[in-house]
Write an enzyme that holds these catalytic residues in place. Sequence first.
Site, mmCIF file in Angstrom:
data_model
loop_
_atom_site.group_PDB
_atom_site.id
_atom_site.type_symbol
_atom_site.label_atom_id
_atom_site.label_comp_id
_atom_site.label_asym_id
_atom_site.label_seq_id
_atom_site.Cartn_x
_atom_site.Cartn_y
_atom_site.Cartn_z
ATOM 1 N N LYS A 115 0.842 -1.206 0.000
ATOM 2 C CA LYS A 115 0.000 0.000 0.000
ATOM 3 C C LYS A 115 0.872 1.249 0.000
ATOM 4 O O LYS A 115 0.685 2.171 -0.796
ATOM 5 C CB LYS A 115 -0.885 -0.016 1.248
ATOM 6 C CG LYS A 115 -1.795 1.179 1.395
ATOM 7 C CD LYS A 115 -2.341 1.336 2.811
ATOM 8 C CE LYS A 115 -3.025 0.097 3.325
ATOM 9 N NZ LYS A 115 -3.809 0.357 4.561
ATOM 10 N N LYS A 127 3.180 -2.354 11.201
ATOM 11 C CA LYS A 127 1.882 -2.321 11.882
ATOM 12 C C LYS A 127 2.090 -2.744 13.321
ATOM 13 O O LYS A 127 3.011 -3.503 13.613
ATOM 14 C CB LYS A 127 0.903 -3.306 11.223
ATOM 15 C CG LYS A 127 -0.552 -3.031 11.554
ATOM 16 C CD LYS A 127 -1.109 -1.980 10.632
ATOM 17 C CE LYS A 127 -2.512 -1.585 10.971
ATOM 18 N NZ LYS A 127 -3.086 -0.769 9.871
ATOM 19 N N ASP A 167 -5.511 3.231 13.893
ATOM 20 C CA ASP A 167 -6.213 2.172 13.158
ATOM 21 C C ASP A 167 -7.422 1.840 14.040
ATOM 22 O O ASP A 167 -7.826 2.680 14.864
ATOM 23 C CB ASP A 167 -5.287 0.964 12.928
ATOM 24 C CG ASP A 167 -5.841 -0.035 11.908
ATOM 25 O OD1 ASP A 167 -5.719 0.225 10.703
ATOM 26 O OD2 ASP A 167 -6.433 -1.069 12.300
HETATM 27 P P1 NDP Z 1 -12.464 2.524 13.990
HETATM 28 O O1 NDP Z 1 -12.051 1.877 15.247
HETATM 29 O O2 NDP Z 1 -12.607 3.996 13.946
HETATM 30 O O3 NDP Z 1 -13.845 1.903 13.486
HETATM 31 C C1 NDP Z 1 -14.004 0.545 13.259
HETATM 32 C C2 NDP Z 1 -15.459 0.299 12.937
HETATM 33 O O4 NDP Z 1 -15.614 -1.032 12.447
HETATM 34 C C3 NDP Z 1 -16.358 0.426 14.153
HETATM 35 O O5 NDP Z 1 -17.574 0.975 13.752
HETATM 36 C C4 NDP Z 1 -16.504 -1.026 14.582
HETATM 37 O O6 NDP Z 1 -17.642 -1.302 15.354
HETATM 38 C C5 NDP Z 1 -16.621 -1.669 13.231
HETATM 39 N N1 NDP Z 1 -16.391 -3.109 13.315
HETATM 40 C C6 NDP Z 1 -15.405 -3.764 13.942
HETATM 41 N N2 NDP Z 1 -15.546 -5.076 13.810
HETATM 42 C C7 NDP Z 1 -16.654 -5.264 13.071
HETATM 43 C C8 NDP Z 1 -17.332 -6.390 12.587
HETATM 44 N N3 NDP Z 1 -16.896 -7.625 12.855
HETATM 45 N N4 NDP Z 1 -18.444 -6.184 11.837
HETATM 46 C C9 NDP Z 1 -18.917 -4.955 11.572
HETATM 47 N N5 NDP Z 1 -18.318 -3.848 12.033
HETATM 48 C C10 NDP Z 1 -17.210 -4.007 12.757
HETATM 49 O O7 NDP Z 1 -11.426 2.027 12.887
HETATM 50 P P2 NDP Z 1 -11.072 2.678 11.471
HETATM 51 O O8 NDP Z 1 -12.280 3.280 10.862
HETATM 52 O O9 NDP Z 1 -9.858 3.477 11.640
HETATM 53 O O10 NDP Z 1 -10.644 1.382 10.639
HETATM 54 C C11 NDP Z 1 -11.583 0.608 9.894
HETATM 55 C C12 NDP Z 1 -10.828 -0.240 8.890
HETATM 56 O O11 NDP Z 1 -10.106 0.610 7.994
HETATM 57 C C13 NDP Z 1 -9.788 -1.197 9.466
HETATM 58 O O12 NDP Z 1 -9.728 -2.353 8.655
HETATM 59 C C14 NDP Z 1 -8.489 -0.416 9.310
HETATM 60 O O13 NDP Z 1 -7.379 -1.265 9.263
HETATM 61 C C15 NDP Z 1 -8.730 0.256 7.979
HETATM 62 N N6 NDP Z 1 -7.938 1.435 7.703
HETATM 63 C C16 NDP Z 1 -7.908 2.492 8.558
HETATM 64 C C17 NDP Z 1 -7.190 3.625 8.252
HETATM 65 C C18 NDP Z 1 -7.206 4.837 9.104
HETATM 66 O O14 NDP Z 1 -6.628 5.851 8.688
HETATM 67 N N7 NDP Z 1 -7.838 4.843 10.263
HETATM 68 C C19 NDP Z 1 -6.376 3.693 7.024
HETATM 69 C C20 NDP Z 1 -6.537 2.558 6.154
HETATM 70 C C21 NDP Z 1 -7.270 1.477 6.518
HETATM 71 P P3 NDP Z 1 -17.519 -1.785 16.896
HETATM 72 O O15 NDP Z 1 -17.516 -0.515 17.662
HETATM 73 O O16 NDP Z 1 -18.727 -2.616 17.119
HETATM 74 O O17 NDP Z 1 -16.246 -2.566 17.048
HETATM 75 O O1 2IT Z 2 -4.063 0.775 7.489
HETATM 76 C C1 2IT Z 2 -3.605 1.919 7.363
HETATM 77 O O2 2IT Z 2 -3.122 2.329 6.308
HETATM 78 C C2 2IT Z 2 -3.661 2.810 8.538
HETATM 79 N N1 2IT Z 2 -4.186 2.415 9.570
HETATM 80 C C3 2IT Z 2 -3.041 4.174 8.470
HETATM 81 C C4 2IT Z 2 -1.564 4.098 8.694
HETATM 82 C C5 2IT Z 2 -0.845 5.409 8.828
HETATM 83 O O3 2IT Z 2 0.353 5.334 9.114
HETATM 84 O O4 2IT Z 2 -1.417 6.482 8.642
#
Ligand code: NDP
Ligand code: 2IT
Length: 445
Positions: A115, A127, A167
């Site tokens: 990525k 990570k 994350d």
């Molecule tokens: P958050 O903790 O902000 O949110 C996660 C969300 O996913 C919550 O609403 C959570 O609900 C929900 N969730 C978790 N497990 C499940 C499940 N089994 N079924 C349905 N919903 C679920 O995390 P992020 O938004 O930061 O991350 C979300 C995804 O995006 C991850 O895969 C992460 O690796 C990816 N990501 C994040 C980045 C970032 O900048 N933050 C960058 C790139 C990728 P609940 O409260 O019930 O657990």
């Molecule tokens: O999965 C991802 O790319 C992230 N959680 C963000 C990583 C970062 O260093 O901003």
Amino acid sequence: MLKYVREVMDMVREMNPGEPEFHQAVKEVLDSIEPVVRKHEKEYRANRVLERLVEPERSISFRVPWADDHGRLHVNRGFRVQFNSALGPYKGGLRFHPSVCRGSMQFLAFEQTFKNALTGQPIGGGKGGSNFNPKGKSDREVMAFCQSFMTELHKYIGPNEDVPAGDIGVGGREIGYLYGQYKRLTNQYEGVLTGKGLDWGGSLVRTEATGYGVCYIAEEMLNAHGKTLNGAVVAVSGSGNVATYAVQKAQQMGAKVVTVSDSNGYIYDPDGIKVDIVKEIKEVRRARISEYVKMVPTATYRDGKKAWEVKCDVALPCAIQNELNLDDAMDLVANGCYAVVEGANMPTTREATDYFQKKKVLFMPGKASNAGGVAVSALEMAQNSMRTRRSFEDVDADLQNIMKGIWQQVSSAAEDYDMAGNYVAGANIAGFRKVVKAMRDQGWV
Ligand code: NDP
Ligand code: 2IT
């Protein structure tokens, strides 16, 4: 399967038992790059390119003791997997979630390597995280945990060494506590974490970047196929950082987003999700998404169900790995969904991905489509190094260009190997080519 590729896959399974998500991520990459390996087999074998690619440079596991509000001691396990530094310092998020284990960390750090390569920014892949569950914990308990976690982690990170970010379960609050403890331990005010507060070194757009980037690349892909987000009905899963800003940007681009979810169930709002209400529930009250129906009585909540049962044109899985399986994929296709753009990391199972591709659903894998977050993290690192700050418009323009660049790399790499439209292959090949070139230039390390 090419013999060399099969040998490496067998070795990965043998050396990393009980890590199905890591096997899944490696298998997808190896399957995709097979045509490249076929072309360069002799050289890759002689230089053990694949063997080095699937082995993290360093993997750290540590004890995290902390006391709760009743004075009881708890012990969690912390991780940092520093997978590949060919392109720059290790870069990648920290996840606090009960499912965190060595295997999930390895899968995420491995994916992050490709990525980060696609972003074109000078960042390697890493990570980390812990099986700590922040749900239901007080602010003081989260702070105590973060301070203990950083007390160990700080030995292994630095602005030119490894730069963690957020994350799942790690957002602005946690980054603040982690940063405060790092500073106290090292006496250095430096860009060692990204996603920082705007008053203390954070970059504008970092909060929104992942979700916004998902929509920017979705629009590129849709436009190339004579479609657009404008007027499309969109289903989103999750209600955290990525989901919230994917909803917001999709709506700004004219889409109607009808779902958000959490691990308990999903909200269906036929009039369009109200993003301010989602933010109030999740960011301020830290409550369950089911609360939404109390504030929007025309919406419905379906407990224990996934958003993939609704009728939509475009699906944006933004929650967690393997949240969208073959049954869900069949439901989506039967209901007319024609595009899937991953906001989470590996949210679609391999069977579901294969089914979408067989059914000619436009499919963009997370390592391309969610790269906007880490890309803006790299812009935050650059601002910290220069002790400067940039405007929202500037950073957003860079993000749009980066996502456009990723789209171009991914679509043309697929064409190079006669797989036009296969963006899984395109993303893996384009990322692999960059990482491997740098590894080759840097010798047998
Ligand atoms: P958050 O903790 O902000 O949110 C996660 C969300 O996913 C919550 O609403 C959570 O609900 C929900 N969730 C978790 N497990 C499940 C499940 N089994 N079924 C349905 N919903 C679920 O995390 P992020 O938004 O930061 O991350 C979300 C995804 O995006 C991850 O895969 C992460 O690796 C990816 N990501 C994040 C980045 C970032 O900048 N933050 C960058 C790139 C990728 P609940 O409260 O019930 O657990
Ligand atoms: O999965 C991802 O790319 C992230 N959680 C963000 C990583 C970062 O260093 O901003």
